[in-house]
Design an enzyme around this catalytic site. Structure first.
Site, PDB file in Angstrom:
ATOM      1  N   LYS A 252       0.848  -1.190   0.000  1.00  0.00           N
ATOM      2  CA  LYS A 252       0.000   0.000   0.000  1.00  0.00           C
ATOM      3  C   LYS A 252       0.883   1.238   0.000  1.00  0.00           C
ATOM      4  CE  LYS A 252      -3.672   2.247   2.605  1.00  0.00           C
ATOM      5  NZ  LYS A 252      -4.786   2.041   3.506  1.00  0.00           N
TER       6      LYS A 252
ATOM      7  N   ASP B 122     -13.612   5.530  11.034  1.00  0.00           N
ATOM      8  CA  ASP B 122     -14.029   5.565   9.625  1.00  0.00           C
ATOM      9  C   ASP B 122     -14.472   4.159   9.229  1.00  0.00           C
ATOM     10  OD1 ASP B 122     -14.502   6.823   7.262  1.00  0.00           O
ATOM     11  OD2 ASP B 122     -12.454   6.736   6.527  1.00  0.00           O
TER      12      ASP B 122
END
Ligand SMILES: Nc1ncnc2c1ncn2[C@@H]1O[C@H](COP(=O)(O)OP(=O)(O)OP(=O)(O)O)[C@@H](O)[C@H]1O
Ligand SMILES: [Mg+2]
Length: 463
Positions: free
Chosen positions: A114, A223
Protein backbone atom coordinates in the site's frame (compact mmCIF):
# COMPACT_ATOMS: atom_id res chain seq x y z
CA UNK A 1 14.22 -0.05 -11.04
CA UNK A 2 16.61 -1.89 -13.28
CA UNK A 3 17.28 1.30 -15.20
CA UNK A 4 18.45 3.15 -12.15
CA UNK A 5 22.08 3.43 -11.25
CA UNK A 6 23.55 3.93 -7.83
CA UNK A 7 24.20 7.59 -8.65
CA UNK A 8 20.49 8.12 -9.35
CA UNK A 9 19.74 6.67 -5.97
CA UNK A 10 22.35 8.93 -4.38
CA UNK A 11 20.89 12.02 -6.02
CA UNK A 12 17.34 11.10 -5.04
CA UNK A 13 18.40 10.43 -1.46
CA UNK A 14 20.13 13.82 -1.40
CA UNK A 15 16.99 15.43 -2.77
CA UNK A 16 14.89 13.68 -0.13
CA UNK A 17 17.18 14.97 2.61
CA UNK A 18 17.18 18.50 1.21
CA UNK A 19 13.40 18.42 1.09
CA UNK A 20 13.18 17.93 4.85
CA UNK A 21 13.38 21.68 5.16
CA UNK A 22 12.28 22.79 1.73
CA UNK A 23 9.27 22.24 -0.46
CA UNK A 24 11.54 22.95 -3.37
CA UNK A 25 15.11 21.96 -2.57
CA UNK A 26 17.73 24.39 -3.91
CA UNK A 27 19.87 22.67 -6.56
CA UNK A 28 23.08 23.80 -4.85
CA UNK A 29 22.01 22.12 -1.62
CA UNK A 30 21.22 18.84 -3.38
CA UNK A 31 24.61 18.97 -5.09
CA UNK A 32 26.34 19.55 -1.78
CA UNK A 33 24.62 16.60 -0.12
CA UNK A 34 25.02 14.21 -3.06
CA UNK A 35 28.75 14.99 -3.42
CA UNK A 36 29.03 13.57 -6.92
CA UNK A 37 31.98 14.52 -9.16
CA UNK A 38 31.61 17.92 -10.80
CA UNK A 39 28.38 18.41 -12.74
CA UNK A 40 27.32 14.80 -12.13
CA UNK A 41 24.46 15.71 -9.85
CA UNK A 42 22.96 18.29 -12.20
CA UNK A 43 23.08 15.83 -15.08
CA UNK A 44 21.35 13.16 -13.04
CA UNK A 45 18.73 15.65 -11.90
CA UNK A 46 17.99 16.62 -15.49
CA UNK A 47 17.75 13.00 -16.46
CA UNK A 48 15.34 12.26 -13.61
CA UNK A 49 13.33 15.31 -14.63
CA UNK A 50 13.05 13.98 -18.18
CA UNK A 51 11.78 10.68 -16.80
CA UNK A 52 9.21 12.64 -14.78
CA UNK A 53 10.47 11.45 -11.41
CA UNK A 54 11.08 14.93 -10.13
CA UNK A 55 9.78 18.41 -10.65
CA UNK A 56 11.81 21.52 -11.52
CA UNK A 57 11.01 25.05 -10.35
CA UNK A 58 12.80 28.22 -11.16
CA UNK A 59 10.55 30.92 -9.79
CA UNK A 60 12.05 32.09 -6.51
CA UNK A 61 15.27 30.11 -6.98
CA UNK A 62 16.53 27.15 -8.97
CA UNK A 63 15.39 23.96 -7.28
CA UNK A 64 13.85 20.53 -7.55
CA UNK A 65 11.18 18.62 -5.70
CA UNK A 66 10.34 14.95 -5.67
CA UNK A 67 7.23 13.43 -7.14
CA UNK A 68 5.62 10.39 -5.60
CA UNK A 69 7.33 8.29 -8.30
CA UNK A 70 10.74 9.12 -6.82
CA UNK A 71 9.54 8.48 -3.31
CA UNK A 72 8.11 5.12 -4.45
CA UNK A 73 11.47 4.25 -5.93
CA UNK A 74 13.34 5.02 -2.70
CA UNK A 75 10.93 2.96 -0.62
CA UNK A 76 10.88 0.06 -3.06
CA UNK A 77 14.62 -0.06 -3.21
CA UNK A 78 14.83 -0.25 0.58
CA UNK A 79 12.18 -2.99 0.70
CA UNK A 80 13.77 -5.04 -2.06
CA UNK A 81 17.20 -4.75 -0.39
CA UNK A 82 15.67 -6.21 2.76
CA UNK A 83 14.13 -8.96 0.68
CA UNK A 84 10.54 -8.28 1.75
CA UNK A 85 9.50 -7.38 -1.79
CA UNK A 86 10.97 -9.31 -4.67
CA UNK A 87 8.65 -8.39 -7.51
CA UNK A 88 5.83 -5.96 -8.25
CA UNK A 89 2.70 -6.84 -10.16
CA UNK A 90 -0.47 -5.00 -11.08
CA UNK A 91 -2.45 -2.39 -9.26
CA UNK A 92 -5.37 -4.13 -7.57
CA UNK A 93 -6.90 -1.28 -5.67
CA UNK A 94 -6.94 2.39 -5.55
CA UNK A 95 -8.27 4.66 -2.87
CA UNK A 96 -8.49 8.37 -2.53
CA UNK A 97 -5.25 8.37 -0.66
CA UNK A 98 -3.40 5.27 -1.68
CA UNK A 99 -2.47 2.80 -4.40
CA UNK A 100 -2.63 -0.90 -3.70
CA UNK A 101 -0.22 -3.05 -5.68
CA UNK A 102 0.18 -6.78 -5.78
CA UNK A 103 3.75 -7.81 -4.93
CA UNK A 104 5.63 -10.97 -4.10
CA UNK A 105 7.63 -11.63 -0.98
CA UNK A 106 10.89 -13.56 -0.75
CA UNK A 107 9.05 -16.89 -0.75
CA UNK A 108 7.06 -16.00 -3.86
CA UNK A 109 3.81 -15.47 -1.91
CA UNK A 110 1.38 -12.82 -3.07
CA UNK A 111 1.23 -9.77 -0.79
CA UNK A 112 -0.14 -6.31 -0.99
CA UNK A 113 1.87 -3.10 -1.03
CA UNK A 114 0.00 0.00 0.00
CA UNK A 115 1.56 3.26 -1.15
CA UNK A 116 0.14 6.23 0.70
CA UNK A 117 -0.69 9.13 -1.60
CA UNK A 118 -1.84 11.84 0.76
CA UNK A 119 -2.46 15.03 -1.11
CA UNK A 120 -3.17 13.31 -4.42
CA UNK A 121 -6.60 14.89 -4.49
CA UNK A 122 -5.43 18.23 -3.18
CA UNK A 123 -2.42 19.01 -5.33
CA UNK A 124 -4.15 22.15 -6.50
CA UNK A 125 -4.18 23.49 -3.00
CA UNK A 126 -0.64 22.28 -2.36
CA UNK A 127 0.85 24.21 -5.22
CA UNK A 128 -1.19 27.23 -4.22
CA UNK A 129 0.00 27.02 -0.64
CA UNK A 130 3.61 26.40 -1.49
CA UNK A 131 5.87 28.64 0.46
CA UNK A 132 9.36 29.21 -0.75
CA UNK A 133 10.47 31.32 2.14
CA UNK A 134 9.76 30.80 5.85
CA UNK A 135 12.40 28.10 5.87
CA UNK A 136 10.96 26.78 2.65
CA UNK A 137 8.34 24.74 4.43
CA UNK A 138 4.75 24.07 3.58
CA UNK A 139 2.45 25.48 6.23
CA UNK A 140 4.10 24.31 9.43
CA UNK A 141 6.89 22.49 7.71
CA UNK A 142 5.14 19.33 6.67
CA UNK A 143 5.14 18.11 3.11
CA UNK A 144 2.82 15.51 1.68
CA UNK A 145 5.63 12.99 1.72
CA UNK A 146 6.10 13.49 5.43
CA UNK A 147 2.37 13.16 5.98
CA UNK A 148 2.21 10.00 3.88
CA UNK A 149 5.12 8.57 5.84
CA UNK A 150 3.35 9.33 9.10
CA UNK A 151 0.16 7.71 7.82
CA UNK A 152 2.04 4.56 6.75
CA UNK A 153 3.89 4.45 10.04
CA UNK A 154 0.61 4.68 11.91
CA UNK A 155 -1.00 2.03 9.74
CA UNK A 156 1.87 -0.39 10.27
CA UNK A 157 2.04 0.21 14.03
CA UNK A 158 -1.69 -0.30 14.53
CA UNK A 159 -1.91 -3.23 12.13
CA UNK A 160 0.90 -5.01 13.93
CA UNK A 161 -0.63 -4.43 17.31
CA UNK A 162 -4.13 -5.47 16.23
CA UNK A 163 -2.84 -8.53 14.41
CA UNK A 164 -0.89 -9.64 17.47
CA UNK A 165 -4.06 -9.23 19.55
CA UNK A 166 -5.97 -11.49 17.18
CA UNK A 167 -8.09 -8.84 15.47
CA UNK A 168 -9.18 -9.56 11.88
CA UNK A 169 -6.69 -7.38 10.00
CA UNK A 170 -4.18 -8.29 7.27
CA UNK A 171 -0.84 -9.57 8.56
CA UNK A 172 1.68 -6.70 8.43
CA UNK A 173 4.94 -7.64 6.72
CA UNK A 174 7.15 -4.57 6.38
CA UNK A 175 7.17 -0.82 6.24
CA UNK A 176 9.38 1.83 4.68
CA UNK A 177 8.73 5.53 4.15
CA UNK A 178 5.12 5.83 2.85
CA UNK A 179 4.77 2.14 2.02
CA UNK A 180 3.28 -0.72 4.02
CA UNK A 181 3.56 -4.31 2.87
CA UNK A 182 0.85 -6.62 4.17
CA UNK A 183 -0.90 -9.89 3.57
CA UNK A 184 -3.31 -10.11 0.63
CA UNK A 185 -6.88 -10.44 1.90
CA UNK A 186 -8.88 -12.94 -0.11
CA UNK A 187 -12.28 -11.32 -0.05
CA UNK A 188 -14.49 -8.60 -1.47
CA UNK A 189 -14.82 -4.99 -0.40
CA UNK A 190 -18.13 -4.55 1.43
CA UNK A 191 -19.06 -1.73 -0.93
CA UNK A 192 -18.76 -4.07 -3.92
CA UNK A 193 -21.24 -6.57 -2.52
CA UNK A 194 -24.81 -6.12 -3.71
CA UNK A 195 -26.35 -9.26 -2.34
CA UNK A 196 -25.35 -11.40 0.63
CA UNK A 197 -27.78 -14.20 0.07
CA UNK A 198 -29.33 -14.03 3.53
CA UNK A 199 -26.08 -13.50 5.43
CA UNK A 200 -26.45 -9.74 5.80
CA UNK A 201 -27.74 -9.84 9.40
CA UNK A 202 -24.87 -12.04 10.47
CA UNK A 203 -22.30 -9.78 8.77
CA UNK A 204 -23.85 -6.67 10.26
CA UNK A 205 -23.72 -8.16 13.74
CA UNK A 206 -20.11 -9.19 13.20
CA UNK A 207 -19.25 -5.64 12.19
CA UNK A 208 -20.90 -4.25 15.32
CA UNK A 209 -19.23 -6.88 17.50
CA UNK A 210 -15.87 -5.92 16.00
CA UNK A 211 -16.49 -2.27 16.72
CA UNK A 212 -17.42 -3.03 20.33
CA UNK A 213 -14.43 -5.34 20.80
CA UNK A 214 -12.13 -2.65 19.48
CA UNK A 215 -13.61 -0.14 21.91
CA UNK A 216 -13.18 -2.60 24.77
CA UNK A 217 -9.52 -2.58 23.86
CA UNK A 218 -9.50 1.22 23.97
CA UNK A 219 -9.77 1.98 20.25
CA UNK A 220 -12.32 3.57 17.93
CA UNK A 221 -11.98 3.07 14.20
CA UNK A 222 -13.27 6.51 13.26
CA UNK A 223 -14.03 5.57 9.63
CA UNK A 224 -15.67 2.16 9.91
CA UNK A 225 -17.44 2.09 6.57
CA UNK A 226 -18.05 -0.04 3.50
CA UNK A 227 -14.81 1.18 1.86
CA UNK A 228 -12.61 -0.06 4.69
CA UNK A 229 -14.10 -3.48 5.36
CA UNK A 230 -13.61 -6.65 3.35
CA UNK A 231 -15.81 -9.74 3.54
CA UNK A 232 -14.32 -13.17 2.94
CA UNK A 233 -16.04 -16.05 1.17
CA UNK A 234 -17.11 -17.49 4.53
CA UNK A 235 -18.53 -14.07 5.53
CA UNK A 236 -15.80 -13.08 7.97
CA UNK A 237 -15.25 -9.37 8.42
CA UNK A 238 -11.73 -8.00 7.86
CA UNK A 239 -10.71 -4.43 8.57
CA UNK A 240 -8.24 -3.28 5.94
CA UNK A 241 -7.76 0.37 6.64
CA UNK A 242 -7.77 2.44 9.82
CA UNK A 243 -6.33 5.88 9.13
CA UNK A 244 -8.47 7.69 11.67
CA UNK A 245 -8.22 5.26 14.55
CA UNK A 246 -8.27 7.04 17.90
CA UNK A 247 -8.26 6.17 21.56
CA UNK A 248 -11.49 5.83 23.56
CA UNK A 249 -9.97 8.59 25.71
CA UNK A 250 -10.26 10.98 22.76
CA UNK A 251 -12.35 14.01 23.60
CA UNK A 252 -14.88 13.14 20.86
CA UNK A 253 -14.79 9.39 21.50
CA UNK A 254 -18.50 9.04 22.22
CA UNK A 255 -19.53 10.91 19.07
CA UNK A 256 -16.98 9.12 16.89
CA UNK A 257 -18.16 5.72 18.07
CA UNK A 258 -21.75 6.73 17.59
CA UNK A 259 -21.01 8.02 14.12
CA UNK A 260 -19.35 4.74 13.08
CA UNK A 261 -22.37 2.79 14.36
CA UNK A 262 -24.77 5.16 12.61
CA UNK A 263 -22.88 5.09 9.29
CA UNK A 264 -22.84 1.31 9.29
CA UNK A 265 -26.54 1.13 10.18
CA UNK A 266 -27.34 3.53 7.33
CA UNK A 267 -25.33 1.50 4.85
CA UNK A 268 -26.87 -1.86 5.82
CA UNK A 269 -30.35 -0.44 5.78
CA UNK A 270 -29.81 1.28 2.40
CA UNK A 271 -28.02 -1.57 0.64
CA UNK A 272 -29.41 -4.72 2.27
CA UNK A 273 -32.59 -3.41 3.90
CA UNK A 274 -31.35 -4.57 7.30
CA UNK A 275 -33.37 -2.70 9.87
CA UNK A 276 -32.16 -3.16 13.40
CA UNK A 277 -32.61 -1.74 16.83
CA UNK A 278 -29.06 -2.70 17.77
CA UNK A 279 -27.28 0.52 18.42
CA UNK A 280 -24.40 0.04 20.88
CA UNK A 281 -23.11 3.11 22.59
CA UNK A 282 -19.68 3.67 24.05
CA UNK A 283 -20.98 4.66 27.43
CA UNK A 284 -23.52 1.89 27.97
CA UNK A 285 -22.29 -1.12 26.04
CA UNK A 286 -18.53 -0.97 26.26
CA UNK A 287 -16.51 -2.03 29.23
CA UNK A 288 -12.85 -1.37 28.75
CA UNK A 289 -10.70 -4.45 29.26
CA UNK A 290 -7.39 -3.50 27.63
CA UNK A 291 -5.41 -0.46 26.58
CA UNK A 292 -4.20 -1.00 23.05
CA UNK A 293 -4.33 2.74 22.49
CA UNK A 294 -1.57 3.33 25.03
CA UNK A 295 0.26 0.22 23.90
CA UNK A 296 0.38 1.53 20.31
CA UNK A 297 2.07 4.73 21.32
CA UNK A 298 4.37 2.91 23.74
CA UNK A 299 5.53 0.52 21.00
CA UNK A 300 7.76 3.26 19.58
CA UNK A 301 6.54 2.68 16.02
CA UNK A 302 4.26 5.64 16.22
CA UNK A 303 4.35 8.16 19.02
CA UNK A 304 1.52 10.16 20.53
CA UNK A 305 3.14 13.34 19.25
CA UNK A 306 3.10 11.98 15.71
CA UNK A 307 -0.54 11.01 16.14
CA UNK A 308 -1.44 14.54 17.19
CA UNK A 309 0.56 15.98 14.32
CA UNK A 310 -1.16 13.73 11.79
CA UNK A 311 -4.60 14.39 13.24
CA UNK A 312 -4.13 18.15 13.17
CA UNK A 313 -2.78 18.20 9.64
CA UNK A 314 -5.39 15.89 8.19
CA UNK A 315 -8.14 17.86 9.87
CA UNK A 316 -6.68 21.02 8.35
CA UNK A 317 -6.64 19.46 4.89
CA UNK A 318 -10.19 18.14 5.14
CA UNK A 319 -11.38 21.58 6.11
CA UNK A 320 -9.49 23.11 3.21
CA UNK A 321 -10.98 20.61 0.76
CA UNK A 322 -14.44 21.31 2.06
CA UNK A 323 -13.91 25.00 1.61
CA UNK A 324 -13.08 24.32 -2.01
CA UNK A 325 -16.19 22.26 -2.55
CA UNK A 326 -18.50 25.22 -2.91
CA UNK A 327 -19.93 24.63 0.49
CA UNK A 328 -19.02 28.09 1.56
CA UNK A 329 -22.44 29.66 1.30
CA UNK A 330 -24.13 26.96 3.26
CA UNK A 331 -21.43 26.93 5.93
CA UNK A 332 -21.42 30.69 6.21
CA UNK A 333 -25.14 30.75 6.75
CA UNK A 334 -24.89 28.10 9.42
CA UNK A 335 -22.02 29.80 11.16
CA UNK A 336 -23.77 33.09 11.09
CA UNK A 337 -26.86 31.59 12.62
CA UNK A 338 -24.87 29.78 15.24
CA UNK A 339 -22.91 32.91 16.08
CA UNK A 340 -26.03 34.95 16.47
CA UNK A 341 -27.62 32.38 18.69
CA UNK A 342 -24.50 31.83 20.72
CA UNK A 343 -24.05 35.52 21.13
CA UNK A 344 -27.61 35.72 22.37
CA UNK A 345 -26.85 33.00 24.86
CA UNK A 346 -23.59 34.64 25.89
CA UNK A 347 -25.23 37.99 26.19
CA UNK A 348 -27.80 36.50 28.51
CA UNK A 349 -25.08 35.48 30.90
CA UNK A 350 -24.56 39.13 31.79
CA UNK A 351 -26.44 40.06 34.91
CA UNK A 352 -28.43 42.86 33.44
CA UNK A 353 -27.69 44.55 30.12
CA UNK A 354 -29.16 47.79 31.37
CA UNK A 355 -26.80 47.80 34.34
CA UNK A 356 -23.93 46.87 32.05
CA UNK A 357 -24.71 49.82 29.86
CA UNK A 358 -24.82 52.10 32.88
CA UNK A 359 -21.49 50.69 34.01
CA UNK A 360 -20.06 51.37 30.56
CA UNK A 361 -21.45 54.84 30.69
CA UNK A 362 -19.83 55.48 34.03
CA UNK A 363 -16.53 54.27 32.70
CA UNK A 364 -17.06 56.60 29.77
CA UNK A 365 -17.88 59.38 32.21
CA UNK A 366 -14.53 59.13 33.87
CA UNK A 367 -12.74 59.46 30.54
CA UNK A 368 -15.10 62.09 29.29
CA UNK A 369 -14.78 63.99 32.55
CA UNK A 370 -11.08 64.44 31.93
CA UNK A 371 -11.76 65.81 28.53
CA UNK A 372 -14.41 68.15 29.82
CA UNK A 373 -11.94 69.70 32.23
CA UNK A 374 -9.65 70.32 29.33
CA UNK A 375 -12.14 71.79 26.95
CA UNK A 376 -14.70 73.20 29.35
CA UNK A 377 -17.21 73.35 26.55
CA UNK A 378 -20.94 73.34 27.51
CA UNK A 379 -22.23 72.33 24.13
CA UNK A 380 -19.99 69.29 24.04
CA UNK A 381 -21.20 68.22 27.51
CA UNK A 382 -24.77 68.50 26.28
CA UNK A 383 -24.06 66.38 23.25
CA UNK A 384 -22.40 63.71 25.37
CA UNK A 385 -25.29 63.67 27.84
CA UNK A 386 -27.76 63.41 24.99
CA UNK A 387 -25.83 60.48 23.41
CA UNK A 388 -25.79 58.71 26.78
CA UNK A 389 -29.52 59.18 27.20
CA UNK A 390 -30.11 57.79 23.75
CA UNK A 391 -27.92 54.78 24.40
CA UNK A 392 -29.61 54.07 27.68
CA UNK A 393 -33.02 54.23 26.04
CA UNK A 394 -31.83 51.95 23.30
CA UNK A 395 -30.54 49.42 25.86
CA UNK A 396 -33.86 49.56 27.73
CA UNK A 397 -35.73 48.95 24.50
CA UNK A 398 -33.39 46.02 23.75
CA UNK A 399 -34.00 44.59 27.19
CA UNK A 400 -37.73 44.79 26.64
CA UNK A 401 -37.52 43.12 23.24
CA UNK A 402 -34.93 40.57 24.31
CA UNK A 403 -36.59 37.18 24.68
CA UNK A 404 -33.73 36.05 26.92
CA UNK A 405 -34.88 38.41 29.63
CA UNK A 406 -38.12 38.80 31.47
CA UNK A 407 -39.45 42.34 31.98
CA UNK A 408 -37.01 43.93 34.40
CA UNK A 409 -33.84 42.44 32.99
CA UNK A 410 -33.89 39.12 34.86
CA UNK A 411 -32.74 36.16 32.79
CA UNK A 412 -35.48 33.96 31.40
CA UNK A 413 -33.82 30.68 32.32
CA UNK A 414 -36.41 28.46 30.65
CA UNK A 415 -36.03 30.22 27.34
CA UNK A 416 -32.24 30.43 27.47
CA UNK A 417 -31.90 26.73 28.31
CA UNK A 418 -34.19 25.81 25.43
CA UNK A 419 -32.22 27.96 23.00
CA UNK A 420 -28.89 26.59 24.17
CA UNK A 421 -30.15 23.04 23.75
CA UNK A 422 -31.24 23.79 20.21
CA UNK A 423 -27.89 25.44 19.39
CA UNK A 424 -26.01 22.39 20.66
CA UNK A 425 -28.31 20.01 18.78
CA UNK A 426 -27.94 22.01 15.61
CA UNK A 427 -24.17 22.01 15.85
CA UNK A 428 -24.18 18.24 16.43
CA UNK A 429 -26.42 17.73 13.41
CA UNK A 430 -24.13 19.92 11.37
CA UNK A 431 -21.11 17.86 12.44
CA UNK A 432 -22.94 14.66 11.51
CA UNK A 433 -23.93 15.99 8.09
CA UNK A 434 -20.41 17.19 7.53
CA UNK A 435 -19.11 13.70 8.12
CA UNK A 436 -21.74 12.14 5.90
CA UNK A 437 -20.80 14.62 3.21
CA UNK A 438 -17.11 13.87 3.72
CA UNK A 439 -17.72 10.14 3.30
CA UNK A 440 -19.75 10.54 0.15
CA UNK A 441 -17.14 12.94 -1.28
CA UNK A 442 -14.49 10.35 -0.53
CA UNK A 443 -16.48 7.73 -2.42
CA UNK A 444 -16.97 10.04 -5.35
CA UNK A 445 -13.28 11.02 -5.48
CA UNK A 446 -12.32 7.37 -5.41
CA UNK A 447 -14.65 6.53 -8.27
CA UNK A 448 -13.21 9.44 -10.28
CA UNK A 449 -9.64 8.27 -9.75
CA UNK A 450 -10.61 4.72 -10.67
CA UNK A 451 -12.28 6.00 -13.84
CA UNK A 452 -9.18 8.00 -14.75
CA UNK A 453 -6.95 5.02 -14.11
CA UNK A 454 -9.11 2.79 -16.29
CA UNK A 455 -8.65 5.25 -19.13
CA UNK A 456 -4.86 5.18 -18.75
CA UNK A 457 -3.78 2.35 -20.97
CA UNK A 458 -0.08 2.01 -20.13
CA UNK A 459 0.09 1.67 -16.41
CA UNK A 460 3.42 1.69 -14.71
CA UNK A 461 4.15 1.48 -11.03
CA UNK A 462 5.65 4.91 -11.08
CA UNK A 463 2.67 6.72 -12.60
N1 LIG B 1 -4.72 -6.25 2.22
C1 LIG B 1 -5.50 -6.09 1.16
N2 LIG B 1 -5.88 -7.16 0.44
C2 LIG B 1 -6.67 -7.04 -0.63
N3 LIG B 1 -7.14 -5.88 -1.11
C3 LIG B 1 -6.81 -4.76 -0.44
C4 LIG B 1 -5.97 -4.81 0.73
N4 LIG B 1 -5.80 -3.55 1.17
C5 LIG B 1 -6.50 -2.77 0.33
N5 LIG B 1 -7.11 -3.47 -0.64
C6 LIG B 1 -7.94 -2.93 -1.73
O1 LIG B 1 -7.52 -1.60 -2.02
C7 LIG B 1 -8.57 -0.66 -1.86
C8 LIG B 1 -8.08 0.60 -1.16
O2 LIG B 1 -7.57 0.28 0.12
P1 LIG B 1 -7.59 1.24 1.39
O3 LIG B 1 -8.97 1.40 1.92
O4 LIG B 1 -6.58 0.69 2.32
O5 LIG B 1 -7.10 2.60 0.75
P2 LIG B 1 -7.70 4.06 0.89
O6 LIG B 1 -6.83 4.96 0.13
O7 LIG B 1 -7.96 4.37 2.29
O8 LIG B 1 -9.06 3.90 0.16
P3 LIG B 1 -10.47 4.51 0.56
O9 LIG B 1 -10.32 5.98 0.45
O10 LIG B 1 -11.39 3.90 -0.44
O11 LIG B 1 -10.76 4.02 1.96
C9 LIG B 1 -9.60 -1.37 -1.03
O12 LIG B 1 -10.85 -0.93 -1.40
C10 LIG B 1 -9.40 -2.84 -1.34
O13 LIG B 1 -10.19 -3.20 -2.44
MG1 LIG C 1 -9.68 3.33 3.17
Amino acid sequence: MRFFEDEDFRVLTALEMAMRNHDVAPTALVERIAQLPRGGCRKRLQDLLKRKFIHHENTAYDGYSMKYAAYDFLALRALSKRGTVTGAGSRIGCGKESDIILVQDENGNDCVMKLQRLGRCSFRSVSRNRDYKGNGKTRRGESWFYLSRLAAQKEFAFMKMLYDEGFPVPKPIDHNRHVVVMELVKGTLLNHIQDMAGHEHKVYERCLALMVRLAEHGLIHGDFNEFNIMITDDFRVIMIDFPQMVSTDHRNAVELFDRDVQNLANFFSRRFRVETLLHPSLEKDVERTAALDRQAFASGFFTKKQQMELEAMLEEEVDKEEDEEDEEDETNDDTQEATTETSVAVKSRHEDPAKEAVKEDNAGDEEDGGEEDDTDSMSETDTIAETKRQRLNQVRRDVKDNPNLVGNGVINMEYVKKRMKSVVKRSEDREFNRNMHRNSQKGRAKERIQRELKNTKDFSLFD
